[in-house]
Design a protein around this motif. Structure first.
Motif, short mmCIF file in Angstrom:
data_model
loop_
_atom_site.label_atom_id
_atom_site.label_comp_id
_atom_site.label_asym_id
_atom_site.label_seq_id
_atom_site.Cartn_x
_atom_site.Cartn_y
_atom_site.Cartn_z
N VAL A 201 3.15 -1.53 8.94
CA VAL A 201 3.74 -2.76 8.12
C VAL A 201 4.29 -4.00 8.84
O VAL A 201 4.00 -5.11 8.70
CB VAL A 201 4.57 -2.21 6.93
CG1 VAL A 201 5.00 -3.10 6.30
CG2 VAL A 201 4.14 -1.06 6.21
N LEU A 202 5.11 -3.41 9.79
CA LEU A 202 6.00 -4.35 10.60
C LEU A 202 4.88 -5.37 11.69
O LEU A 202 4.89 -6.43 11.91
CB LEU A 202 6.88 -3.67 11.49
CG LEU A 202 8.24 -4.55 11.84
CD1 LEU A 202 8.94 -5.19 10.82
CD2 LEU A 202 9.13 -3.38 13.00
N ALA A 203 3.88 -4.69 11.99
CA ALA A 203 3.09 -5.32 12.85
C ALA A 203 2.19 -6.21 12.29
O ALA A 203 1.99 -7.21 12.52
CB ALA A 203 2.14 -4.21 13.54
N VAL A 204 1.59 -5.46 11.16
CA VAL A 204 0.83 -6.65 10.31
C VAL A 204 1.52 -7.85 9.72
O VAL A 204 1.14 -8.93 9.68
CB VAL A 204 0.50 -6.02 8.99
CG1 VAL A 204 -0.18 -6.69 7.99
CG2 VAL A 204 -0.86 -5.03 9.47
N SER A 205 2.87 -7.52 9.41
CA SER A 205 3.77 -8.76 8.98
C SER A 205 4.03 -9.95 9.97
O SER A 205 3.86 -11.03 9.81
CB SER A 205 5.14 -8.25 8.48
OG SER A 205 6.11 -7.94 9.54
N VAL A 206 4.03 -9.33 11.40
CA VAL A 206 4.09 -10.24 12.50
C VAL A 206 2.73 -10.91 12.51
O VAL A 206 2.73 -12.31 12.82
CB VAL A 206 4.41 -9.31 13.67
CG1 VAL A 206 4.23 -10.30 14.75
CG2 VAL A 206 5.82 -9.04 13.42
#
Ligand SMILES: [Mn+2]
Length: 330
Positions: A57-62
């Protein structure tokens, strides 16, 4: 705060993040629609479409935040995020709490939403069903783009370990010369040519491929879906997967090699500034190359969300981490 989060984000705490997001949803189910109505933008071929396959999730949000910030008109950019079914609720909570930045559109999907991904149609699914643990369906979804997005003509594939630094709208104007895949080439001298990836002692390989053909990279790829459908590249991919069931033609865990075969003679080299690689393993990339890159790619093992990340590149990623998300207060 943001630097602390990124520095501490081991895979374990990323897993915790997904669990916290899921908890929030269980505590307040009505606040998070299971299946929100699709927006008309999701299949409007006049807009700029990106596919991201990830369970992070965190990577995609970036990726989404960086692309939104770099876009001149964010409302024309549409991100199709496809994850494993067990992670979809976490993605839904994240993007409900933190709506897509600056008016970009985000469609959240699980691969179970695509009924054609079954053992009858796909040798990948068959190999997974047969217990071949080296195969991750999420990694292979990139070979099904035309079937996943039947109304689209062009899609840019972004991996989840990239950061977008420039407006990618111009990728839609790039002339692919009738080829299916636009990608940055990676060969230099005798290195990273087809002979490195395929077993040329096999007659079928020798027959079909030139050992000195130049390899290219995944990370940022422009795909012309109409040409892909016309040339039957998914069918070709299926043939190669079946031919290689015993692993004698190439390393069966290499998605890149499957791509090199499926898009052989069908790849148009992109200008190298579109995609600068190596931020996950190479400590000496020139600052100028990084500054002028449209997309930087943390390929390699030293991912920016891990403790082992290369210090000199970390801030290029952490500056897009959304620190307002309450779940990040670890
Ligand atoms: Mn990558």
């Amino acid at each position: 705060m943001s630097s602390r989060i990124a520095a501490d984000s081991t895979p374990k705490s990323l897993h915790c993040l997904a669990m916290r997001l899921l908890e929030a949803r269980l505590a307040n189910p009505s606040a998070f629609a299971d299946d929100p109505d699709p927006s008309p933008e999701f299949d409007d071929p006049a807009l700029y479409h990106y596919a991201i396959f990830s369970d992070n999730v965190l990577a995609v949000s970036v990726v989404v935040a960086s692309a939104a910030r770099a876009a001149a008109d964010p409302s024309r950019h549409v991100f199709h995020v496809v994850t494993a079914p067990m992670y979809l609720p976490a993605f839904r909570v994240w993007f409900a709490r933190r709506p897509p930045p600056l008016g970009v559109h985000v469609q959240l999907l699980a691969y179970s939403d695509f009924p054609f991904l079954n053992a009858t149609n796909s040798p990948v699914v068959r190999q997974i069903d047969a217990g071949n643990r080296d195969v991750e369906l999420l990694d292979y979804l990139r070979f099904y783009l035309p079937d996943m997005f039947p109304s689209l003509r062009r899609v840019v594939l972004l991996e989840d370990d990239v950061v977008v630094q420039k407006d990618l709208a111009a990728l839609w104007q790039v002339d692919l010369d009738g080829k299916v895949n636009g990608a940055v080439e990676t060969c230099f001298g005798g290195f990273r040519r087809y002979r490195k990836y395929l077993n040329f002692t096999q007659p079928i390989v020798l027959d079909r491929f030139n050992p000195s053909a130049c390899a290219w990279a995944y990370g940022v790829n422009v795909f012309d879906l109409e040409t892909w459908r016309r040339d039957g590249c998914t069918e070709l991919f299926h043939q190669y997967m079946e031919m290689n069931e015993d692993g004698e033609l190439w390393d069966p865990t290499s998605i890149l090699t499957a791509g090199l075969m499926s898009f052989y003679g069908n790849t148009k080299p992109l200008d190298k500034s579109w995609h600068v690689m190596g931020l996950g393993y190479n400590p000496s990339i020139s600052p100028e190359a990084i500054r002028s890159a449209a997309v930087i790619h943390f390929d390699g093992n030293m991912k920016p969300w891990l403790d082992v990340a290369l210090n000199q590149y970390k801030a290029l990623w952490t500056k897009y981490v959304d620190t307002e998300v309450e779940f990040l207060t670890l």
